[in-house]
Design an enzyme around this catalytic site. Structure first.
Site, PDB file in Angstrom:
ATOM      1  N   SER A 569       0.842  -1.194   0.000  1.00  0.00           N
ATOM      2  CA  SER A 569       0.000   0.000   0.000  1.00  0.00           C
ATOM      3  C   SER A 569       0.868   1.232   0.000  1.00  0.00           C
ATOM      4  CB  SER A 569      -0.907   0.004   1.232  1.00  0.00           C
ATOM      5  OG  SER A 569      -1.507   1.261   1.430  1.00  0.00           O
ATOM      6  N   TYR A 582      -2.759   0.626   9.878  1.00  0.00           N
ATOM      7  CA  TYR A 582      -2.726  -0.010   8.562  1.00  0.00           C
ATOM      8  C   TYR A 582      -1.331   0.062   7.952  1.00  0.00           C
ATOM      9  CZ  TYR A 582      -4.104  -1.016   3.699  1.00  0.00           C
ATOM     10  OH  TYR A 582      -4.218  -1.554   2.441  1.00  0.00           O
TER      11      TYR A 582
END
Length: 684
Positions: A569, A582
């Site tokens: 990501s 995250y």
């Protein structure tokens, strides 16, 4: 054998096809062809053929007497009238006067006389159908008939079983010569109701569709009854280890061993289909199994499916899999050497230029375990397994009433490398991922589903793994290519192992893994609840480790390399405020991908990551997008296109990046950014 003819079904088909302009003859021909094709003990996967002599009208209103005969590529079990192309019969009958007719000229003659030039090629046995005078002609490769035809004294045994009701045609390869020989046998005794073709199969014929079909079932039943009455137990039990290994324990090793090495670490991989039943085990466990396999295939037509016959392995002892892998390699190498010698010896008999097809086995018998069919697609592997089961039945029954003696190797070679048979397979062009198995976690989500769809389109068989089993199944059905959906909780070791075991039991192994499942939670790092951070690490880091461990275990057993693809990501390299829960595990996952690249490059396993941002998905849903856009004073369109290119990036774009890495066999430890351009997230 059960007679499946039903008057009501036949008339219903006549009526249904009549509304489409199909005449009664062709409708009934279609009906009985399907009846024959629905029974695997008669025909398999494009085998066999049927015909009817009738009249049709062409586009300018001229009427022609024609032979409607099964077209190449059509399966009798599902045939439509279009699969029985109409050929003007008069020119075919004139050809009988010729002394010789090459295979190529025979095809040209048949195509030149098609009523519809767009029709498929008529069967290579069309002339045989034409030369017989009956209106309806049926041809199958019945296993019961082959038990009689595959004997040294096949002619005498045929007479004993069928009396004078069946003619007998010595073995001749299909084509013009066989057509003439069969017609001459019939001419010598026009009272016969069919023909037994030595080492090949059976023809029956009559003036009605029902009678021709009835005769086929009748004579096949006579053969079955003969085997049942006269057959003796043909085999003795071989020795098995106290405990044999399970099919799933050896499948990946076997699949890797039969992959075709193309050099420089590249392979044409196979898919494997496993089968087991009491009948299969009785055969593969026999002490005589290797001898039976060495004798060849029950009918020459099978050579294009399983070559010269099966590979036989010894029984695998549980707990000794490392030693068994060496045995697999030795046996496969011996099979390849024998097949290569078979090709060279028979190719040298004439001046025809041929190229040897890959020498890998397409059928493997494993005592104590079962059989494996191998093919470049699951469909091909299933066909090989189907053919293997019918070969076992025919060979077993032949041995039970005499001695199984199929067609000779030179005759088998002539058919296997016959240009007309090879043409049936030539149309199947591999796609970039043909022969490969891909497992995609989070496969029901936006990125996972897009990736699964793209991989399937490029030839891969895909295991769609998702926490939601129903959605995984929906995605698998939608993408096609015989893909499957499985339930998988990527945070649970047993569940992950189960998903990979399902991939092995269905396809034989795994080549590409897209570790994609994940979820995002928001919160300031200094006040973040510890349990939430740990939960995020379980899903966004440790699950990737679980998936990669299982993938590497299988890939190392296959020894054909593989690809580990991680969904990283933007947060891994360009953290965002309040997204530490995250970003931290994603950063660890990014470096996990590099660790696998470092430690398993020597195994041919490539490990790469895709770094995507602002993709509409379960992580970034419409509500979150609207909130973020509003917080920045932007429209949704401007927020989603907030990159250097000013374009929204989609799940399909991410899928393309994963496909790039699946195909880039000289790239590892790479990170591909798919975000439309974000300098802060750019890597060196």
């Amino acid at each position: 054998m059960e007679n499946l003819w039903r008057d009501s079904d036949a008339e219903a088909m006549v009526e249904a096809y009549g509304r489409r302009g199909v005449n009664r003859d062709l409708a009934l021909r279609t009906y009985t062809t399907r009846l024959l094709g629905s029974e695997p003990r008669l025909v398999l996967h494009g085998g066999g053929n049927t015909s009817v002599k009738t009249a049709v009208r062409d586009l300018i209103g001229e009427d022609w007497d024609v032979l409607c005969v099964k077209g190449s590529g059509w399966d009798m079990g599902t045939i439509e009238p279009e699969g029985l192309p109409a050929v003007k019969i008069a020119p075919l009958l004139k050809a009988r006067k010729l002394q010789k007719l090459s295979d190529e000229d025979m095809v040209t003659l048949q195509r030149a006389n098609l009523i519809d030039p767009a029709s498929p090629n008529p069967s290579v046995e069309a002339l045989l159908h034409a030369f017989l005078p009956h209106k309806f002609v049926d041809h199958t490769h019945s296993t019961a008939i082959l038990a009689i035809a595959d004997q040294a004294r096949s002619k005498e045994m045929s007479s004993e079983v069928f009396g004078k009701k069946m003619g007998f045609v010595p073995y001749i390869m299909p084509g013009f010569a066989l057509a003439k020989a069969a017609a001459e046998v019939f001419d010598r005794d026009p009272s016969v109701e069919g023909l037994i073709l030595d080492k090949h199969g059976i023809f029956t014929f009559a003036d009605t569709a029902k009678q021709a079909y009835d005769r086929m079932i009748h004579y096949v039943t006579l053969a079955e009854d003969y085997v049942r009455r006269r057959g003796k137990t043909p085999f003795t039990s071989g020795r098995l280890p106290q405990q044999t290994a399970a099919a799933n324990e050896i499948a990946a090793m076997l699949r890797g061993a039969v992959a075709v090495a193309r050099g420089e670490g590249r392979f044409d991989r196979m898919i494997s289909e496993f089968r087991v039943s009491p009948a299969i085990l009785d055969f593969v466990n026999a002490a005589e199994v290797e001898d039976m396999a060495a004798r060849g295939v029950s009918t020459p037509d099978l050579s294009i499916r399983i070559k010269t016959g099966p590979l036989v392995l010894p029984p695998p002892a549980a707990g000794k899999l490392a030693e068994f892998r060496s045995v697999i390699d030795e046996r496969v190498a011996a099979f390849v050497a024998a097949y290569t010698a078979y090709f060279r010896e028979n190719d040298a008999r004439d001046d025809v230029k041929r190229t040897m097809i890959d020498p890998m086995p397409r059928l493997t018998l494993v005592p104590g375990v079962g059989l494996f069919g191998h093919g470049r697609t699951l469909r091909d592997a299933q066909i090989a397994a189907d053919v293997g089961e019918m070969w076992i039945e025919a060979a077993r029954d032949a041995e039970s009433i005499g001695r199984f003696e199929p067609v000779s190797r030179p005759d088998l070679f002539d058919l296997e490398y016959w240009s007309l048979e090879q043409a049936k397979l030539a149309g199947a062009k591999p796609k970039p991922l043909t022969g490969q198995v891909a497992l995609v976690t989070g496969g029901a989500g936006a990125i996972g589903a897009a990736t699964a769809k793209l991989f399937a389109r490029e030839g891969a068989h895909v295991v769609v793994a998702d926490l939601d089993a129903a959605k995984a199944g929906d995605v698998a059905r939608a993408i096609g290519n015989q893909s499957i959906g499985v339930a998988c909780d990527v945070t649970d070791a047993a569940s992950v192992r189960g998903a990979f075991d399902k991939a092995i039991s269905t396809f034989g192994g795994v080549d590409i893994v897209v570790s994609n499942a994940g979820a995002a939670w928001e919160g300031a790092i200094a006040t973040l609840d510890d349990s939430l951070l740990r939960k995020s690490f379980e899903l966004n880091f440790f699950s990737h480790q679980l998936v990669a461990q299982n993938a590497v275990r299988i890939m190392k057993e296959q020894r054909t390399g593989g690809a580990l693809l991680f969904n990283a990501s933007k947060q891994a390299v360009n953290p965002g405020s309040k997204f530490g829960a995250y970003g931290l595990p994603k950063a660890a996952t990014l470096f996990l991908s590099r660790q696998y690249a470092l430690e398993h490059g020597a195994d041919g396993i490539r490990s790469n990551a895709v770094n995507a941002d602002r993709i509409r998905s379960g992580l970034l849903n419409d509500e979150m997008i609207a909130n973020r856009a509003a917080a920045r004073g932007l429209s949704v369109q401007d927020y989603m296109g907030g990159n250097l290119l000013g374009q929204e990036v989609t799940a399909d774009d991410v899928a393309q990046a994963f496909l790039h890495h699946a195909l880039a066999d000289r790239t590892t430890a790479d990170v591909t950014t798919v975000d439309g351009g974000n300098i802060a997230a750019a890597l060196r």
